[in-house]
Design an enzyme around this catalytic site. Structure first.
Site, mmCIF file in Angstrom:
data_model
loop_
_atom_site.group_PDB
_atom_site.id
_atom_site.type_symbol
_atom_site.label_atom_id
_atom_site.label_comp_id
_atom_site.label_asym_id
_atom_site.label_seq_id
_atom_site.Cartn_x
_atom_site.Cartn_y
_atom_site.Cartn_z
ATOM 1 N N LYS A 9 0.857 -1.192 0.000
ATOM 2 C CA LYS A 9 0.000 0.000 0.000
ATOM 3 C C LYS A 9 0.888 1.236 0.000
ATOM 4 C CE LYS A 9 0.913 1.406 4.366
ATOM 5 N NZ LYS A 9 1.774 2.607 4.610
ATOM 6 N N ASP A 137 -1.837 -1.044 10.568
ATOM 7 C CA ASP A 137 -2.167 -1.091 9.136
ATOM 8 C C ASP A 137 -2.891 -2.346 8.712
ATOM 9 O OD1 ASP A 137 0.604 0.665 7.490
ATOM 10 O OD2 ASP A 137 -1.118 1.304 8.670
HETATM 11 C C1 LIG Z 1 2.936 4.781 9.508
HETATM 12 C C2 LIG Z 1 1.923 3.833 8.936
HETATM 13 C C3 LIG Z 1 0.888 4.563 8.114
HETATM 14 O O1 LIG Z 1 0.214 3.648 7.282
HETATM 15 O O2 LIG Z 1 2.469 2.869 8.036
HETATM 16 P P1 LIG Z 1 3.927 2.296 7.742
HETATM 17 O O3 LIG Z 1 4.891 3.437 7.628
HETATM 18 O O4 LIG Z 1 4.272 1.384 8.868
HETATM 19 O O5 LIG Z 1 3.754 1.574 6.442
HETATM 20 C C4 LIG Z 1 1.200 3.058 10.050
HETATM 21 O O6 LIG Z 1 0.435 3.956 10.818
HETATM 22 C C5 LIG Z 1 2.150 2.301 10.947
HETATM 23 O O7 LIG Z 1 1.426 1.183 11.334
HETATM 24 P P2 LIG Z 1 2.257 -0.071 11.828
HETATM 25 O O8 LIG Z 1 3.435 -0.323 10.923
HETATM 26 O O9 LIG Z 1 1.300 -1.184 12.056
HETATM 27 O O10 LIG Z 1 2.814 0.522 13.152
HETATM 28 P P3 LIG Z 1 3.074 -0.381 14.423
HETATM 29 O O11 LIG Z 1 4.134 -1.386 14.071
HETATM 30 O O12 LIG Z 1 1.752 -0.830 14.944
HETATM 31 O O13 LIG Z 1 3.662 0.751 15.390
HETATM 32 C C6 LIG Z 1 5.046 1.019 15.458
HETATM 33 C C7 LIG Z 1 5.171 2.234 16.363
HETATM 34 O O14 LIG Z 1 4.782 3.390 15.611
HETATM 35 C C8 LIG Z 1 4.025 4.298 16.428
HETATM 36 N N1 LIG Z 1 2.683 4.487 15.840
HETATM 37 C C9 LIG Z 1 2.204 3.626 14.887
HETATM 38 C C10 LIG Z 1 0.951 3.871 14.341
HETATM 39 C C11 LIG Z 1 0.215 4.976 14.797
HETATM 40 N N2 LIG Z 1 -1.013 5.239 14.286
HETATM 41 N N3 LIG Z 1 0.715 5.804 15.757
HETATM 42 C C12 LIG Z 1 1.952 5.584 16.273
HETATM 43 O O15 LIG Z 1 2.420 6.348 17.142
HETATM 44 C C13 LIG Z 1 3.950 3.657 17.813
HETATM 45 O O16 LIG Z 1 5.030 4.172 18.584
HETATM 46 C C14 LIG Z 1 4.196 2.186 17.532
HETATM 47 O O17 LIG Z 1 4.775 1.526 18.639
#
Ligand SMILES: C[C@@](CO)(OP(=O)(O)O)[C@H](O)COP(=O)(O)OP(=O)(O)OC[C@H]1O[C@@H](n2ccc(N)nc2=O)[C@H](O)[C@@H]1O
Ligand SMILES: Nc1ncnc2c1ncn2[C@@H]1O[C@H](COP(=O)(O)OP(=O)(O)O)[C@@H](O)[C@H]1O
Length: 257
Positions: A9, A137
């Site tokens: 995505k 996600d």
């Molecule tokens: C940033 C995003 C946007 O789509 O994607 P990616 O960059 O990972 O693809 C997501 O919110 C990433 O979701 P995800 O990859 O599941 O994050 P997680 O492993 O659950 O969280 C890792 C850390 O990021 C922070 N975190 C994550 C998601 C969120 N909405 N708020 C946060 O503050 C938290 O500190 C958490 O401990």
């Protein structure tokens, strides 16, 4: 052998709305990348324990697929039984730490396959309640929408109708740590996007949104990411945007020659 595509995505926009404990509430448009996917397979083979094969950057116990397995096996004994006679193979193509949701997508795809194979009869909403325990996600990938407006910490998903987007992705060899980038945002760049502004974005087509925003306006995590990983700046180009917490840049090629 049963197989299913596990798409990547990108986040067309990602705006932080507020805090929820040590997470952040966000408003975002998630779009599936049709040209970039892993392939999850279930292969018949007797296994003494849950067996997962693939080119992962982590051990099985830390894998999002294993976390999904543990949650589903608590719901039905059929799941543990099934994986005594099948192993999971993942042909990994989605780069890790890339802001492309590879781990989240794998977990959701695995859950959808198990729900079918073991006749668990779980609805998408039931699966979403389990998915959110694995990562922010994962719920998006459970619904299998091509485009969706996502809010909460990622658990509220609303389908968005638009043409299938031809998305090109470039992933620099920079392993962006999602948690550190959110912390940098919180400490140095914190601001809360207004609900009324988010509602306006939810109504716009993805191509329209990107026409009206710079890379930093579209994604609140870009400036904090660049403050940690300075070399990201080298990849900044016109019409290219930043996905999630990075390191991937993407552009939409629909209508381009
Ligand atoms: C940033 C995003 C946007 O789509 O994607 P990616 O960059 O990972 O693809 C997501 O919110 C990433 O979701 P995800 O990859 O599941 O994050 P997680 O492993 O659950 O969280 C890792 C850390 O990021 C922070 N975190 C994550 C998601 C969120 N909405 N708020 C946060 O503050 C938290 O500190 C958490 O401990
Ligand atoms: N099935 C999986 N595929 C990819 N990464 C996974 C998986 N399970 C756990 N991980 C771990 O998740 C992190 C990367 O998550 P991923 O979703 O690929 O990146 P991003 O969150 O940046 O999109 C790494 O620590 C990786 O080891």
């Amino acid at each position: 052998m049963l197989t299913k595509k596990s798409y990547a995505k990108v986040n067309i926009f990602l705006k932080i709305m507020g805090k929820r404990d040590n997470y952040h509430e966000l408003s975002s448009r998630f779009v599936r990348v049709h040209s970039l996917f892993d392939i999850v397979s279930f292969k018949k083979e007797s296994c003494t324990e849950f067996t997962l094969e693939g080119n992962f950057g982590c051990e099985t116990k830390k894998n999002t697929i294993y976390k999904a397995y543990l949650l589903l096996k608590d719901i039905s004994a059929k799941v543990e039984e099934y994986f005594k006679n099948h192993k999971v193979i993942v042909d990994k193509k989605i780069p890790e730490f890339a802001g492309l949701g590879g781990g989240s997508s794998n977990a959701a795809t695995f859950m959808l396959m198990v729900n079918e194979e073991c006749n668990l009869g779980l609805s998408k909403d039931d699966l979403c309640e389990i998915a959110v325990k694995i990562g922010a996600d994962v719920p998006f990938f459970v619904y299998e929408y091509d485009s969706a407006n996502v809010s909460g910490i990622g658990e509220k998903i609303e389908k968005f109708e638009e043409e299938i987007l031809d998305i090109e992705v470039v992933t620099p060899a920079i392993m962006c740590n999602t948690g550190e980038i959110f912390s940098a945002f919180r400490d140095k760049f914190y601001s809360e996007f207004k609900e009324c502004e988010a509602i306006k974005l939810y109504k716009l087509k993805s191509t329209e949104i990107l026409k009206e925003h710079s890379i930093s306006e579209a994604n609140d995590l870009y400036k904090p990411a660049k403050s940690i990983y300075k070399e990201l700046e080298k990849y900044e180009k016109k019409d290219w945007f930043f996905s999630g917490s990075g390191s991937s840049f993407f552009r939409i090629n629909n209508g381009k020659k």
